[in-house]
Design a protein around this motif. Structure first.
Motif, PDB file in Angstrom:
ATOM      1  N   LEU A 221       0.938  -1.211  -0.100  1.00 25.66           N
ATOM      2  CA  LEU A 221      -0.023   0.141   0.029  1.00 25.66           C
ATOM      3  C   LEU A 221       0.863   1.246  -0.043  1.00 25.66           C
ATOM      4  O   LEU A 221       1.870   1.298   0.479  1.00 25.66           O
ATOM      5  CB  LEU A 221      -0.930   0.012   1.227  1.00 25.66           C
ATOM      6  CG  LEU A 221      -1.734  -1.441   1.513  1.00 25.66           C
ATOM      7  CD1 LEU A 221      -2.635  -0.803   2.863  1.00 25.66           C
ATOM      8  CD2 LEU A 221      -2.727  -1.569   0.426  1.00 25.66           C
ATOM      9  N   ARG A 338      -4.152   9.214   3.869  1.00 26.34           N
ATOM     10  CA  ARG A 338      -4.521   8.638   2.275  1.00 26.34           C
ATOM     11  C   ARG A 338      -3.649   7.106   2.363  1.00 26.34           C
ATOM     12  O   ARG A 338      -2.605   7.088   2.406  1.00 26.34           O
ATOM     13  CB  ARG A 338      -4.115   9.462   1.198  1.00 26.34           C
ATOM     14  CG  ARG A 338      -4.679   9.004  -0.124  1.00 26.34           C
ATOM     15  CD  ARG A 338      -4.475  10.009  -1.224  1.00 26.34           C
ATOM     16  NE  ARG A 338      -2.977   9.706  -1.824  1.00 26.34           N
ATOM     17  CZ  ARG A 338      -2.156  10.332  -1.819  1.00 26.34           C
ATOM     18  NH1 ARG A 338      -2.089  11.495  -1.269  1.00 26.34           N
ATOM     19  NH2 ARG A 338      -0.867  10.291  -2.398  1.00 26.34           N
ATOM     20  N   LEU A 339      -4.457   6.161   2.015  1.00 29.10           N
ATOM     21  CA  LEU A 339      -4.147   4.658   1.708  1.00 29.10           C
ATOM     22  C   LEU A 339      -4.544   4.483   0.119  1.00 29.10           C
ATOM     23  O   LEU A 339      -5.648   4.324   0.017  1.00 29.10           O
ATOM     24  CB  LEU A 339      -4.796   3.887   2.782  1.00 29.10           C
ATOM     25  CG  LEU A 339      -4.129   3.746   4.184  1.00 29.10           C
ATOM     26  CD1 LEU A 339      -4.802   2.946   5.077  1.00 29.10           C
ATOM     27  CD2 LEU A 339      -2.639   3.524   4.276  1.00 29.10           C
ATOM     28  N   SER A 340      -3.687   4.134  -0.543  1.00 24.92           N
ATOM     29  CA  SER A 340      -3.893   3.960  -1.940  1.00 24.92           C
ATOM     30  C   SER A 340      -3.394   2.398  -2.118  1.00 24.92           C
ATOM     31  O   SER A 340      -2.482   1.737  -1.651  1.00 24.92           O
ATOM     32  CB  SER A 340      -3.119   4.641  -2.844  1.00 24.92           C
ATOM     33  OG  SER A 340      -3.380   5.894  -2.838  1.00 24.92           O
ATOM     34  N   GLY A 341      -4.077   1.632  -3.255  1.00 21.52           N
ATOM     35  CA  GLY A 341      -3.985   0.337  -3.404  1.00 21.52           C
ATOM     36  C   GLY A 341      -4.759  -0.631  -2.286  1.00 21.52           C
ATOM     37  O   GLY A 341      -4.172  -1.769  -2.091  1.00 21.52           O
ATOM     38  N   GLU A 343      -8.116  -1.711  -2.301  1.00 21.45           N
ATOM     39  CA  GLU A 343      -9.207  -2.603  -2.651  1.00 21.45           C
ATOM     40  C   GLU A 343      -8.779  -4.148  -2.503  1.00 21.45           C
ATOM     41  O   GLU A 343      -7.796  -4.625  -2.888  1.00 21.45           O
ATOM     42  CB  GLU A 343      -9.513  -2.300  -4.233  1.00 21.45           C
ATOM     43  CG  GLU A 343     -10.759  -2.948  -4.780  1.00 21.45           C
ATOM     44  CD  GLU A 343     -11.076  -2.315  -6.087  1.00 21.45           C
ATOM     45  OE1 GLU A 343     -12.084  -2.794  -6.633  1.00 21.45           O
ATOM     46  OE2 GLU A 343     -10.326  -1.677  -6.756  1.00 21.45           O
ATOM     47  N   PRO A 363     -10.325   1.709  -4.277  1.00 20.96           N
ATOM     48  CA  PRO A 363      -8.802   1.515  -4.467  1.00 20.96           C
ATOM     49  C   PRO A 363      -8.143   2.590  -3.638  1.00 20.96           C
ATOM     50  O   PRO A 363      -7.163   2.285  -3.294  1.00 20.96           O
ATOM     51  CB  PRO A 363      -8.649   2.059  -5.824  1.00 20.96           C
ATOM     52  CG  PRO A 363      -9.927   2.690  -6.198  1.00 20.96           C
ATOM     53  CD  PRO A 363     -11.216   2.290  -5.418  1.00 20.96           C
ATOM     54  N   GLU A 364      -8.943   3.547  -2.927  1.00 25.77           N
ATOM     55  CA  GLU A 364      -8.386   4.594  -2.171  1.00 25.77           C
ATOM     56  C   GLU A 364      -9.303   5.162  -1.226  1.00 25.77           C
ATOM     57  O   GLU A 364     -10.348   5.306  -1.316  1.00 25.77           O
ATOM     58  CB  GLU A 364      -7.699   5.696  -3.085  1.00 25.77           C
ATOM     59  CG  GLU A 364      -6.787   6.773  -2.397  1.00 25.77           C
ATOM     60  CD  GLU A 364      -6.333   7.799  -3.300  1.00 25.77           C
ATOM     61  OE1 GLU A 364      -5.446   7.500  -3.837  1.00 25.77           O
ATOM     62  OE2 GLU A 364      -6.820   8.805  -3.257  1.00 25.77           O
ATOM     63  N   ARG A 366      -9.372   8.156   1.933  1.00 20.01           N
ATOM     64  CA  ARG A 366      -8.759   9.495   2.504  1.00 20.01           C
ATOM     65  C   ARG A 366      -9.637   9.625   3.862  1.00 20.01           C
ATOM     66  O   ARG A 366     -10.956   9.799   3.891  1.00 20.01           O
ATOM     67  CB  ARG A 366      -9.258  10.537   1.364  1.00 20.01           C
ATOM     68  CG  ARG A 366      -8.291  10.394   0.365  1.00 20.01           C
ATOM     69  CD  ARG A 366      -8.584  11.470  -0.634  1.00 20.01           C
ATOM     70  NE  ARG A 366      -7.910  11.565  -1.838  1.00 20.01           N
ATOM     71  CZ  ARG A 366      -6.670  12.318  -2.153  1.00 20.01           C
ATOM     72  NH1 ARG A 366      -6.418  13.131  -1.296  1.00 20.01           N
ATOM     73  NH2 ARG A 366      -6.041  12.166  -3.184  1.00 20.01           N
TER      74      ARG A 366
END
Length: 402
Positions: A221, A338-341, A343, A363-364, A366
């Motif tokens: 992530l 923010r955390l991305s990736g 999913e 997917p993200e 916030r």
């Protein structure tokens, strides 16, 4: 509101002052690892006494001459200096003290010689009491003070205990005032400003810089943390001021590794760490913004909620201490996580009837919170739990039936 810039100590002046006082104590060279328990107890007593008076420094590596004056500047050998590891020394001191003392261990190099210096800050709300005796050096349930004659002894007179109580009441009144001013700031509705936009642009530039130099692995992530005033400070902070405030807060909380603090460097606008071989970067900007970027491994696509809360609490405590040191405790400070990736990633937390697990379908993520600097400092555990509750919603975690 901004306090006067805190200057880095003049180590040479402190080491060569040549006279002990209410705020300064000298000790001959020693090795922490081979000290007797009583020897360590002496340092605890001096730290307690300084913290309960005006704060000050304990300099290790200066012996006494034949007449008893601290003027033999031997410094420490490499083995002696390395034995004064901040985590072990400060942990030992605070194991015998309640509440914990705000103390930083520095190892300055002066005229080619290495010294160890315990920099002790005065208590902020409650005076410190010995919670665990050590031989004949400190005794349980005793308050220690530092006298003008440079003695670290028990507070045994009514006037001395009265002075401790009065100072505690005064400090608490000041902290309450800061909290109230912070609450007033929280009620403001301030439209976006150009300086706020400049902070946002600086955050984007920093993230681009990080992503050009570090690459994540499959399944990791991307975590991005932004902590900043509503708008850039009109009077930018000095780089040395930033370093001192963040270093002290990080050493006290353990939120950042000591090696990263040691190897961090100045840019034109920030104090930054981009450690070799690590997929993370952090920096504190002159405009008052702290940024943290990291690629986070997710073994078996699973995140531990409790581990996140533990680490995030330490981070929030560090930031609260940093911004208080910088004089921004009454400012409204915005947190953006923010955390991305994410999913398909699972979040796990214990519940009354076993572990609760939820899966993120977007997917993200916030999350944004705004609090005064004083509020972030006083209740980091509460805010970390609130952020985690917001994460639970995004991960569709079922409610605990208990």
């Amino acid at each position: 509101m901004k306090a006067e810039a805190a200057e880095r100590p003049d180590w040479r002046e402190i080491i060569y002052r040549g006279v002990e006082s209410e705020v300064l104590d000298y000790k001959a060279a020693m090795n922490w690892n081979t000290l007797t328990r009583a020897g360590k107890g002496k340092l605890v007593r001096h730290a307690l006494a300084l913290a309960n008076t005006r704060g000050g420094d304990i300099v290790i590596g200066v012996g006494e001459d034949a007449s008893g004056h601290p003027s033999v500047y031997t410094g420490l050998t490499e083995a002696q200096a390395s034995s004064f590891d901040p985590s072990s020394v400060i942990t030992f001191i605070n194991r015998h003290v309640e509440p914990p003392i705000d103390v930083v261990l520095e190892r300055p190099l002066v005229d080619g010689k290495r010294y160890a210096v315990l920099h002790v800050r005065p208590f902020s709300q409650l005076p410190h009491v010995c919670s665990g005796g050590i031989e004949n050096e400190v005794q349980t349930a005793v308050f220690y003070i530092r006298t003008p004659e440079a003695a670290s002894r028990a507070a045994c007179r009514a006037s001395e205990l009265h002075a401790l109580i009065q100072r505690a009441l005064r400090n608490q009144r000041e902290m309450l005032g800061k909290m109230l001013r912070g609450l007033l700031y929280e009620t403001r509705l301030v439209p976006g400003t150009s300086s706020g936009e400049r902070l946002a642009a600086a955050a984007r530039d920093a993230e681009t810089y990080f992503l050009h130099r570090r690459r994540g692995n499959p399944g990791e992530l991307l975590l991005a943390l932004r902590f900043a005033p509503e708008s850039a400070l009109p009077d930018p902070l000095e780089l040395s001021e930033l370093r001192q405030a963040l270093r002290r807060a990080a050493e006290q909380t353990g939120a950042l590794p000591e090696e990263e603090l040691r190897n961090a460097y100045f840019t034109n606008t920030a104090w930054r760490s981009l450690p070799e071989g690590k997929s993370r970067m952090w920096q504190l900007e002159r405009g008052g913004m702290f940024l943290y970027f990291a690629f986070v491994p997710v073994p078996e696509q699973e995140l531990s909620g409790d581990e996140f809360r533990r680490r995030f609490t330490a981070f929030l405590k560090m930031l609260g201490l940093t911004y208080t040191e910088l004089g921004l405790e009454a400012e409204l400070l915005d947190l953006e996580l923010r955390l991305s990736g994410v999913e398909g990633v699972r979040l796990v937390r214990p519940g009354a009837h076993g572990a609760r697990t939820g899966v993120c379908r977007i997917p993200e993520i916030r999350i944004q919170l705004s609090r005064s600097g004083a509020d972030w400092l006083i209740a980091p555990e509460v805010h970390a739990e609130r952020v985690l509750k917001l994460l639970e919603e995004r991960f569709n975690l079922p409610e605990d039936p208990a």
